[in-house]
Design a protein around this motif. Structure first.
Motif, PDB file in Angstrom:
ATOM      1  N   SER A  98       0.844  -1.207   0.000  1.00  0.00           N
ATOM      2  CA  SER A  98       0.000   0.000   0.000  1.00  0.00           C
ATOM      3  C   SER A  98       0.875   1.251   0.000  1.00  0.00           C
ATOM      4  N   GLY A  99       1.950   1.195   0.747  1.00  0.00           N
ATOM      5  CA  GLY A  99       2.887   2.329   0.764  1.00  0.00           C
ATOM      6  C   GLY A  99       3.534   2.532  -0.593  1.00  0.00           C
ATOM      7  N   GLY A 100       3.875   1.434  -1.239  1.00  0.00           N
ATOM      8  CA  GLY A 100       4.489   1.512  -2.569  1.00  0.00           C
ATOM      9  C   GLY A 100       3.541   2.063  -3.607  1.00  0.00           C
ATOM     10  N   CYS A 101       2.262   1.688  -3.478  1.00  0.00           N
ATOM     11  CA  CYS A 101       1.254   2.250  -4.408  1.00  0.00           C
ATOM     12  C   CYS A 101       1.148   3.761  -4.217  1.00  0.00           C
ATOM     13  N   ALA A 102       1.081   4.187  -2.953  1.00  0.00           N
ATOM     14  CA  ALA A 102       0.955   5.622  -2.652  1.00  0.00           C
ATOM     15  C   ALA A 102       2.189   6.385  -3.110  1.00  0.00           C
ATOM     16  N   LEU A 103       3.364   5.820  -2.888  1.00  0.00           N
ATOM     17  CA  LEU A 103       4.621   6.514  -3.220  1.00  0.00           C
ATOM     18  C   LEU A 103       4.810   6.644  -4.720  1.00  0.00           C
ATOM     19  N   THR A 104       4.607   5.563  -5.467  1.00  0.00           N
ATOM     20  CA  THR A 104       4.783   5.631  -6.930  1.00  0.00           C
ATOM     21  C   THR A 104       3.755   6.576  -7.544  1.00  0.00           C
ATOM     22  N   LEU A 105       2.524   6.522  -7.064  1.00  0.00           N
ATOM     23  CA  LEU A 105       1.475   7.382  -7.641  1.00  0.00           C
ATOM     24  C   LEU A 105       1.745   8.855  -7.337  1.00  0.00           C
ATOM     25  N   SER A 106       2.134   9.149  -6.106  1.00  0.00           N
ATOM     26  CA  SER A 106       2.419  10.543  -5.736  1.00  0.00           C
ATOM     27  C   SER A 106       3.583  11.091  -6.551  1.00  0.00           C
ATOM     28  N   LYS A 107       4.615  10.267  -6.725  1.00  0.00           N
ATOM     29  CA  LYS A 107       5.784  10.727  -7.507  1.00  0.00           C
ATOM     30  C   LYS A 107       5.380  10.943  -8.969  1.00  0.00           C
ATOM     31  N   LYS A 108       4.596  10.022  -9.526  1.00  0.00           N
ATOM     32  CA  LYS A 108       4.203  10.106 -10.939  1.00  0.00           C
ATOM     33  C   LYS A 108       3.326  11.338 -11.202  1.00  0.00           C
ATOM     34  N   LEU A 109       2.359  11.576 -10.317  1.00  0.00           N
ATOM     35  CA  LEU A 109       1.461  12.724 -10.509  1.00  0.00           C
ATOM     36  C   LEU A 109       2.210  14.046 -10.329  1.00  0.00           C
ATOM     37  N   ASN A 110       3.157  14.040  -9.415  1.00  0.00           N
ATOM     38  CA  ASN A 110       3.997  15.230  -9.204  1.00  0.00           C
ATOM     39  C   ASN A 110       4.734  15.584 -10.503  1.00  0.00           C
ATOM     40  N   GLU A 111       5.230  14.526 -11.187  1.00  0.00           N
ATOM     41  CA  GLU A 111       5.945  14.712 -12.453  1.00  0.00           C
ATOM     42  C   GLU A 111       4.980  15.114 -13.570  1.00  0.00           C
ATOM     43  N   MET A 112       3.828  14.419 -13.643  1.00  0.00           N
ATOM     44  CA  MET A 112       2.856  14.688 -14.733  1.00  0.00           C
ATOM     45  C   MET A 112       2.372  16.134 -14.679  1.00  0.00           C
ATOM     46  N   LEU A 113       2.167  16.647 -13.464  1.00  0.00           N
ATOM     47  CA  LEU A 113       1.640  18.018 -13.303  1.00  0.00           C
ATOM     48  C   LEU A 113       2.758  19.049 -13.168  1.00  0.00           C
ATOM     49  N   ASP A 114       3.987  18.553 -13.301  1.00  0.00           N
ATOM     50  CA  ASP A 114       5.178  19.415 -13.214  1.00  0.00           C
ATOM     51  C   ASP A 114       5.172  20.259 -11.941  1.00  0.00           C
ATOM     52  N   LEU A 115       4.870  19.566 -10.825  1.00  0.00           N
ATOM     53  CA  LEU A 115       4.843  20.242  -9.517  1.00  0.00           C
ATOM     54  C   LEU A 115       6.162  20.004  -8.816  1.00  0.00           C
ATOM     55  N   LYS A 116       6.426  20.757  -7.787  1.00  0.00           N
ATOM     56  CA  LYS A 116       7.624  20.543  -6.976  1.00  0.00           C
ATOM     57  C   LYS A 116       7.211  20.281  -5.520  1.00  0.00           C
ATOM     58  N   ILE A 117       6.172  19.434  -5.423  1.00  0.00           N
ATOM     59  CA  ILE A 117       5.645  19.093  -4.087  1.00  0.00           C
ATOM     60  C   ILE A 117       6.512  17.990  -3.486  1.00  0.00           C
ATOM     61  N   ASN A 118       6.625  17.934  -2.174  1.00  0.00           N
ATOM     62  CA  ASN A 118       7.314  16.808  -1.542  1.00  0.00           C
ATOM     63  C   ASN A 118       6.379  15.606  -1.615  1.00  0.00           C
ATOM     64  N   TYR A 119       6.550  14.836  -2.695  1.00  0.00           N
ATOM     65  CA  TYR A 119       5.603  13.734  -2.972  1.00  0.00           C
ATOM     66  C   TYR A 119       5.692  12.636  -1.913  1.00  0.00           C
ATOM     67  N   VAL A 120       6.849  12.555  -1.247  1.00  0.00           N
ATOM     68  CA  VAL A 120       7.009  11.520  -0.206  1.00  0.00           C
ATOM     69  C   VAL A 120       6.095  11.821   0.978  1.00  0.00           C
ATOM     70  N   LYS A 121       6.020  13.129   1.329  1.00  0.00           N
ATOM     71  CA  LYS A 121       5.139  13.528   2.443  1.00  0.00           C
ATOM     72  C   LYS A 121       3.684  13.186   2.124  1.00  0.00           C
ATOM     73  N   ILE A 122       3.257  13.422   0.889  1.00  0.00           N
ATOM     74  CA  ILE A 122       1.864  13.149   0.506  1.00  0.00           C
ATOM     75  C   ILE A 122       1.559  11.658   0.639  1.00  0.00           C
ATOM     76  N   ALA A 123       2.495  10.836   0.191  1.00  0.00           N
ATOM     77  CA  ALA A 123       2.311   9.377   0.290  1.00  0.00           C
ATOM     78  C   ALA A 123       2.284   8.925   1.743  1.00  0.00           C
ATOM     79  N   HIS A 124       3.181   9.476   2.546  1.00  0.00           N
ATOM     80  CA  HIS A 124       3.234   9.118   3.980  1.00  0.00           C
ATOM     81  C   HIS A 124       1.934   9.508   4.685  1.00  0.00           C
ATOM     82  N   ILE A 125       1.487  10.733   4.448  1.00  0.00           N
ATOM     83  CA  ILE A 125       0.243  11.213   5.084  1.00  0.00           C
ATOM     84  C   ILE A 125      -0.934  10.317   4.685  1.00  0.00           C
TER      85      ILE A 125
END
Ligand SMILES: Nc1ncnc2c1ncn2[C@@H]1O[C@H](COP(=O)(O)OP(=O)(O)OP(=O)(O)O)[C@@H](O)[C@H]1O
Ligand SMILES: CC(C)(CO)[C@@H](O)C(=O)[O-]
Length: 271
Positions: A92-119
């Motif tokens: 479940s953590g891996g699903c959240a982490l890969t998805l958060s990182k991918k969406l961060n890239e797709m939307l060209d954001l500079k969000i801390n994607y790891v924090k979003i997955a952890h939360i």
């Protein structure tokens, strides 16, 4: 997009009013099998090994990135893995982490994607430290819960194999929200963390993980028997929180260890 499976050997639960400081301390290893993510044009479905699924932390990550313009109903989220959900390998953590990182890239954001997955994991009760272990990778001791990330990462030589056998599912949320379990887990988790920091070797890690699984009462009887049968290897224990055995073996004992298990999955440590 790939995230490694994460095997927690032992841990302690930390809850805070600050969700970012909520998580776990403990120790784990990442392996070279895990989650692969693809996102395709679609209609808002989520698949895990070709089956339509509902994964709480994935839904939370999607909701978060909708605030930045991601139209989740125009895409399908497709996860594939060698490991099933609920097997204590951080899926479940891996699903959240890969998805958060991918969406961060797709939307060209500079969000801390790891924090979003952890939360997302913590809010769902599906994990506490997997995301950080999967982000840092390797043999990782987590000295503080959540953020800021405070870990020690240890390089070990490449001689070790990680043999996994999955016997069924165990729902993480049931355990980490139960006060009686948390008391037992935290009593031993903190003790063994201090012991591992004094001697941070894989041999000590698996030995302390076995003691944690036995002394907390989390270990399954069948897995306990197999761990004792596998004492000729570096060691064996139960992955937290799953109904899953993991064994650390060097090459010279690998074939004998595999012969004892019915459905062994052979991995290497992933850095
Ligand atoms: N077939 C399924 N089996 C188990 N969980 C499933 C399944 N389908 C969807 N889920 C969801 O997937 C998530 C599984 O999270 P859980 O933490 O229990 O497993 P895990 O991440 O694989 O293991 P762990 O967190 O202990 O390492 C939960 O949100 C659960 O509701
Ligand atoms: C709680 C946990 C053991 C579930 O896999 C993991 O998230 C961890 O190490 O905190």
């Amino acid at each position: 997009m790939f995230a490694p499976g994460h095997i927690t050997g032992f841990f302690a639960v930390h809850k805070s009013k600050d969700i970012l400081k909520t998580g776990s301390i403990g120790a784990g290893i990442t392996v070279n099998r895990g989650i692969n993510l693809n996102i395709e044009e679609g209609s808002g479905k989520i698949f895990y090994n070709k089956k339509k699924v509902n994964i709480c932390p994935v839904n939370k990550v999607l909701t978060y990135y909708e605030n930045f313009g991601f139209d989740k109903n125009s895409y399908d989220i497709i996860f594939t893995s060698d490991f099933p959900l609920g097997s204590g390998l951080g899926m479940s953590g891996g699903c959240a982490l890969t998805l958060s990182k991918k969406l961060n890239e797709m939307l060209d954001l500079k969000i801390n994607y790891v924090k979003i997955a952890h939360i997302s994991e913590v809010e769902c009760g599906t994990g506490l430290g997997d995301v950080i272990g999967q982000y840092v990778k390797g043999f990782v001791i987590r000295k503080s819960p959540g953020f800021p990330i405070n870990v020690e990462k240890f390089e070990v030589n490449d001689d070790y194999y990680i043999i996994i056998e999955i016997f069924g599912e165990k729902e993480t949320k049931e355990i980490i929200t139960d006060k009686k379990w948390i008391e037992k887990i935290n009593n031993y988790g903190k003790k063994y963390l201090n012991e591992l920091l004094k001697n941070p070797t894989l041999e000590n890690f698996i030995n302390l993980s076995y003691k944690f699984a036995v002394n907390t009462g989390l270990i399954d009887e069948k897995i306990l028997e197999l761990c004792n049968d596998l004492k000729f290897t570096v060691g064996a224990s139960q992955s937290m929180l799953g109904n899953t055995l993991f064994c650390i073996s060097k090459k010279d004992t690998l074939n004998d260890a595999i012969s004892i298990l019915k459905n062994p999955i052979i991995c290497k440590i992933y850095y």
